[in-house]
Scaffold this motif. Structure first.
Motif, PDB file in Angstrom:
ATOM      1  N   GLY A  92      16.089  -5.196  -0.877  1.00  0.00           N
ATOM      2  CA  GLY A  92      16.181  -6.163  -1.966  1.00  0.00           C
ATOM      3  C   GLY A  92      15.043  -6.103  -2.959  1.00  0.00           C
ATOM      4  O   GLY A  92      14.947  -6.939  -3.858  1.00  0.00           O
ATOM      5  N   GLY A  93      14.173  -5.120  -2.815  1.00  0.00           N
ATOM      6  CA  GLY A  93      13.013  -5.015  -3.690  1.00  0.00           C
ATOM      7  C   GLY A  93      13.188  -3.955  -4.766  1.00  0.00           C
ATOM      8  O   GLY A  93      14.263  -3.390  -4.942  1.00  0.00           O
ATOM      9  N   GLU A  94      12.123  -3.713  -5.462  1.00  0.00           N
ATOM     10  CA  GLU A  94      12.093  -2.757  -6.570  1.00  0.00           C
ATOM     11  C   GLU A  94      11.046  -1.700  -6.244  1.00  0.00           C
ATOM     12  O   GLU A  94       9.927  -2.039  -5.856  1.00  0.00           O
ATOM     13  CB  GLU A  94      11.731  -3.516  -7.851  1.00  0.00           C
ATOM     14  CG  GLU A  94      11.658  -2.696  -9.095  1.00  0.00           C
ATOM     15  CD  GLU A  94      11.274  -3.534 -10.314  1.00  0.00           C
ATOM     16  OE1 GLU A  94      11.694  -3.143 -11.414  1.00  0.00           O
ATOM     17  OE2 GLU A  94      10.555  -4.542 -10.175  1.00  0.00           O
ATOM     18  N   SER A  95      11.380  -0.455  -6.396  1.00  0.00           N
ATOM     19  CA  SER A  95      10.405   0.603  -6.143  1.00  0.00           C
ATOM     20  C   SER A  95       9.306   0.553  -7.204  1.00  0.00           C
ATOM     21  O   SER A  95       9.490   0.004  -8.294  1.00  0.00           O
ATOM     22  CB  SER A  95      11.078   1.976  -6.168  1.00  0.00           C
ATOM     23  OG  SER A  95      11.425   2.336  -7.501  1.00  0.00           O
ATOM     24  N   GLY A 119      -4.506   3.159  -8.084  1.00  0.00           N
ATOM     25  CA  GLY A 119      -3.601   2.923  -6.966  1.00  0.00           C
ATOM     26  C   GLY A 119      -3.842   1.585  -6.318  1.00  0.00           C
ATOM     27  O   GLY A 119      -4.252   0.614  -6.960  1.00  0.00           O
ATOM     28  N   PHE A 120      -3.616   1.555  -5.018  1.00  0.00           N
ATOM     29  CA  PHE A 120      -3.706   0.313  -4.256  1.00  0.00           C
ATOM     30  C   PHE A 120      -5.099  -0.314  -4.344  1.00  0.00           C
ATOM     31  O   PHE A 120      -5.224  -1.537  -4.501  1.00  0.00           O
ATOM     32  CB  PHE A 120      -3.323   0.593  -2.791  1.00  0.00           C
ATOM     33  CG  PHE A 120      -3.314  -0.628  -1.933  1.00  0.00           C
ATOM     34  CD1 PHE A 120      -2.253  -1.516  -1.987  1.00  0.00           C
ATOM     35  CD2 PHE A 120      -4.361  -0.878  -1.059  1.00  0.00           C
ATOM     36  CE1 PHE A 120      -2.242  -2.654  -1.184  1.00  0.00           C
ATOM     37  CE2 PHE A 120      -4.354  -2.005  -0.254  1.00  0.00           C
ATOM     38  CZ  PHE A 120      -3.299  -2.889  -0.321  1.00  0.00           C
ATOM     39  N   HIS A 133       1.508  -9.447 -14.548  1.00  0.00           N
ATOM     40  CA  HIS A 133       1.089  -9.755 -13.183  1.00  0.00           C
ATOM     41  C   HIS A 133       0.415  -8.542 -12.550  1.00  0.00           C
ATOM     42  O   HIS A 133       0.633  -7.414 -12.970  1.00  0.00           O
ATOM     43  CB  HIS A 133       2.309 -10.180 -12.378  1.00  0.00           C
ATOM     44  CG  HIS A 133       3.088 -11.262 -13.058  1.00  0.00           C
ATOM     45  ND1 HIS A 133       2.821 -12.590 -12.873  1.00  0.00           N
ATOM     46  CD2 HIS A 133       4.094 -11.207 -13.965  1.00  0.00           C
ATOM     47  CE1 HIS A 133       3.641 -13.317 -13.625  1.00  0.00           C
ATOM     48  NE2 HIS A 133       4.419 -12.491 -14.300  1.00  0.00           N
ATOM     49  N   GLY A 134      -0.377  -8.801 -11.523  1.00  0.00           N
ATOM     50  CA  GLY A 134      -1.205  -7.768 -10.927  1.00  0.00           C
ATOM     51  C   GLY A 134      -0.487  -6.515 -10.483  1.00  0.00           C
ATOM     52  O   GLY A 134      -0.902  -5.404 -10.806  1.00  0.00           O
ATOM     53  N   ASN A 135       0.594  -6.672  -9.738  1.00  0.00           N
ATOM     54  CA  ASN A 135       1.285  -5.493  -9.231  1.00  0.00           C
ATOM     55  C   ASN A 135       1.870  -4.674 -10.365  1.00  0.00           C
ATOM     56  O   ASN A 135       1.684  -3.458 -10.440  1.00  0.00           O
ATOM     57  CB  ASN A 135       2.384  -5.936  -8.244  1.00  0.00           C
ATOM     58  CG  ASN A 135       2.924  -4.796  -7.413  1.00  0.00           C
ATOM     59  OD1 ASN A 135       3.176  -3.719  -7.915  1.00  0.00           O
ATOM     60  ND2 ASN A 135       3.131  -5.059  -6.142  1.00  0.00           N
ATOM     61  N   LEU A 136       2.565  -5.340 -11.275  1.00  0.00           N
ATOM     62  CA  LEU A 136       3.193  -4.604 -12.383  1.00  0.00           C
ATOM     63  C   LEU A 136       2.136  -3.948 -13.282  1.00  0.00           C
ATOM     64  O   LEU A 136       2.273  -2.788 -13.676  1.00  0.00           O
ATOM     65  CB  LEU A 136       4.086  -5.528 -13.209  1.00  0.00           C
ATOM     66  CG  LEU A 136       4.949  -4.792 -14.244  1.00  0.00           C
ATOM     67  CD1 LEU A 136       6.034  -3.971 -13.554  1.00  0.00           C
ATOM     68  CD2 LEU A 136       5.566  -5.761 -15.222  1.00  0.00           C
ATOM     69  N   LEU A 137       1.062  -4.682 -13.588  1.00  0.00           N
ATOM     70  CA  LEU A 137       0.023  -4.109 -14.448  1.00  0.00           C
ATOM     71  C   LEU A 137      -0.667  -2.920 -13.784  1.00  0.00           C
ATOM     72  O   LEU A 137      -0.968  -1.926 -14.446  1.00  0.00           O
ATOM     73  CB  LEU A 137      -0.996  -5.165 -14.855  1.00  0.00           C
ATOM     74  CG  LEU A 137      -0.527  -6.178 -15.879  1.00  0.00           C
ATOM     75  CD1 LEU A 137      -1.617  -7.196 -16.169  1.00  0.00           C
ATOM     76  CD2 LEU A 137      -0.075  -5.510 -17.170  1.00  0.00           C
ATOM     77  N   ARG A 160       0.848  -1.209   0.000  1.00  0.00           N
ATOM     78  CA  ARG A 160       0.000   0.000   0.000  1.00  0.00           C
ATOM     79  C   ARG A 160       0.877   1.251   0.000  1.00  0.00           C
ATOM     80  O   ARG A 160       0.656   2.181  -0.766  1.00  0.00           O
ATOM     81  CB  ARG A 160      -0.924   0.006   1.214  1.00  0.00           C
ATOM     82  CG  ARG A 160      -1.827   1.246   1.287  1.00  0.00           C
ATOM     83  CD  ARG A 160      -2.569   1.351   2.603  1.00  0.00           C
ATOM     84  NE  ARG A 160      -3.279   0.168   2.989  1.00  0.00           N
ATOM     85  CZ  ARG A 160      -4.550  -0.105   2.667  1.00  0.00           C
ATOM     86  NH1 ARG A 160      -5.227   0.738   1.928  1.00  0.00           N
ATOM     87  NH2 ARG A 160      -5.122  -1.204   3.078  1.00  0.00           N
ATOM     88  N   LYS A 161       1.890   1.258   0.854  1.00  0.00           N
ATOM     89  CA  LYS A 161       2.795   2.400   0.948  1.00  0.00           C
ATOM     90  C   LYS A 161       3.500   2.650  -0.390  1.00  0.00           C
ATOM     91  O   LYS A 161       3.715   3.791  -0.787  1.00  0.00           O
ATOM     92  CB  LYS A 161       3.826   2.164   2.055  1.00  0.00           C
ATOM     93  CG  LYS A 161       4.791   3.297   2.249  1.00  0.00           C
ATOM     94  CD  LYS A 161       5.745   3.043   3.408  1.00  0.00           C
ATOM     95  CE  LYS A 161       6.697   4.217   3.555  1.00  0.00           C
ATOM     96  NZ  LYS A 161       7.586   4.059   4.686  1.00  0.00           N
ATOM     97  N   SER A 162       3.831   1.570  -1.104  1.00  0.00           N
ATOM     98  CA  SER A 162       4.567   1.725  -2.364  1.00  0.00           C
ATOM     99  C   SER A 162       3.719   2.365  -3.460  1.00  0.00           C
ATOM    100  O   SER A 162       4.262   2.887  -4.427  1.00  0.00           O
ATOM    101  CB  SER A 162       5.108   0.368  -2.833  1.00  0.00           C
ATOM    102  OG  SER A 162       4.101  -0.439  -3.397  1.00  0.00           O
ATOM    103  N   PHE A 163       2.401   2.334  -3.314  1.00  0.00           N
ATOM    104  CA  PHE A 163       1.534   3.025  -4.275  1.00  0.00           C
ATOM    105  C   PHE A 163       1.440   4.514  -3.942  1.00  0.00           C
ATOM    106  O   PHE A 163       1.225   5.337  -4.823  1.00  0.00           O
ATOM    107  CB  PHE A 163       0.135   2.408  -4.307  1.00  0.00           C
ATOM    108  CG  PHE A 163       0.026   1.224  -5.215  1.00  0.00           C
ATOM    109  CD1 PHE A 163      -0.250   1.375  -6.568  1.00  0.00           C
ATOM    110  CD2 PHE A 163       0.221  -0.064  -4.735  1.00  0.00           C
ATOM    111  CE1 PHE A 163      -0.341   0.291  -7.408  1.00  0.00           C
ATOM    112  CE2 PHE A 163       0.132  -1.163  -5.562  1.00  0.00           C
ATOM    113  CZ  PHE A 163      -0.142  -0.987  -6.905  1.00  0.00           C
ATOM    114  N   ASP A 164       1.582   4.841  -2.661  1.00  0.00           N
ATOM    115  CA  ASP A 164       1.543   6.243  -2.238  1.00  0.00           C
ATOM    116  C   ASP A 164       2.878   6.943  -2.447  1.00  0.00           C
ATOM    117  O   ASP A 164       2.917   8.126  -2.754  1.00  0.00           O
ATOM    118  CB  ASP A 164       1.147   6.338  -0.759  1.00  0.00           C
ATOM    119  CG  ASP A 164      -0.269   5.843  -0.509  1.00  0.00           C
ATOM    120  OD1 ASP A 164      -1.106   5.927  -1.439  1.00  0.00           O
ATOM    121  OD2 ASP A 164      -0.534   5.362   0.603  1.00  0.00           O
TER     122      ASP A 164
END
Length: 182
Positions: free
Chosen positions: A103-106, A150-151, A134-138, A91-95
Motif C-alpha cells: 500500500g505504499g509508494e516506492s 540517502g538515509f 516533507h522530510g522523506n519526499l525532500l 532505510r531499505k527504500s533509500f538503498d
C-alpha cells in the motif's frame, strides 16, 4: 539563473495531513519568514498538508504572495498501515529505490513526482521559488540531484530545514546546498 529553495515544514503535532504546527513550529515559521526576507521570492508552492501550508504562510503574507498547493508535494506514504519496523524499511527504500511496502509508494515513484514539480517550476517565468514539503519526499528529491544523499541525510534533516538548488544555463544540474543554520 533560477533558484529553488526546498523547505521542510516546521515542527508539527503529528503526521496526519491535518496535523497543525506546535507552538514551537509557529515560532519557527516566523523565523523562516525572517530568513527569507532578503530574498526575492516570486513563487511559493506547498504540500496541501496543514503543517506545510502553515510553515510558509508567514512568508507568503509578508511578501504578498499566494501559496499554490500541489498534491505532488504531499509526504510519501511508506505503507498503508503502521509498521513496527518502519525505520528499517525506510532505510531499505533509500538503498533500493524500487522497494515498496504494501500500500505504499516506492522511493522512485515519490522521487518522480517531486522532480516533476521542480521541472514545472523551471518552465515558469519565476526566478526564485520556494517549495515546501516533507522530510522523506525532500530527501528523495535531493537524492535525485545528488545520489550521495540517502538515509543518513534524511535522518539529519531538521524541522524546518532549507536547501537551495541553483540552476544556471550550461550547467549539468544543481548541487543541493543546505543553507538553514539554526
Amino acid at each position: 539563473m533560477k533558484q529553488i529553495y526546498l523547505v521542510r515544514h516546521c515542527k508539527a503535532a503529528g503526521q496526519a495531513p491535518d496535523a497543525p504546527l506546535t507552538e514551537l513550529g509557529v515560532q519557527q515559521a516566523e523565523r523562516l519568514a525572517q530568513f527569507f526576507s532578503d530574498k526575492t521570492v516570486d513563487l511559493i508552492l506547498s504540500s496541501p498538508f496543514e503543517r506545510a501550508v502553515r510553515t510558509i504562510q508567514p512568508l507568503a503574507d509578508k511578501m504578498g504572495l499566494d501559496i499554490t498547493l500541489d498534491a505532488r508535494l504531499a509526504e510519501r506514504v511508506l505503507a498503508d498501515r503502521d509498521l513496527p519496523d518502519w525505520y528499517e524499511l525506510l532505510r531499505k527504500s533509500f538503498d533500493d529505490l524500487d522497494f515498496c511496502c504494501p500500500g505504499g509508494e516506492s522511493s522512485r515513484a515519490a522521487m518522480k513526482r517531486a522532480v516533476a514539480v521542480v521541472e514545472d517550476v523551471l518552465c515558469r517565468e519565476c526566478r526564485c521559488a520556494v517549495i515546501v514539503s516533507h522530510g522523506n519526499l525532500l530527501s528523495l528529491l535531493l537524492k535525485y540531484f545528488d545520489d550521495r544523499i540517502g538515509f543518513a541525510e534524511w535522518e539529519a534533516l531538521t524541522n524546518p530545514d532549507v536547501y537551495l538548488l541553483t540552476f544556471s544555463p550550461g550547467q549539468d544540474g544543481p548541487v543541493p546546498r543546505r543553507i538553514w543554520t539554526e
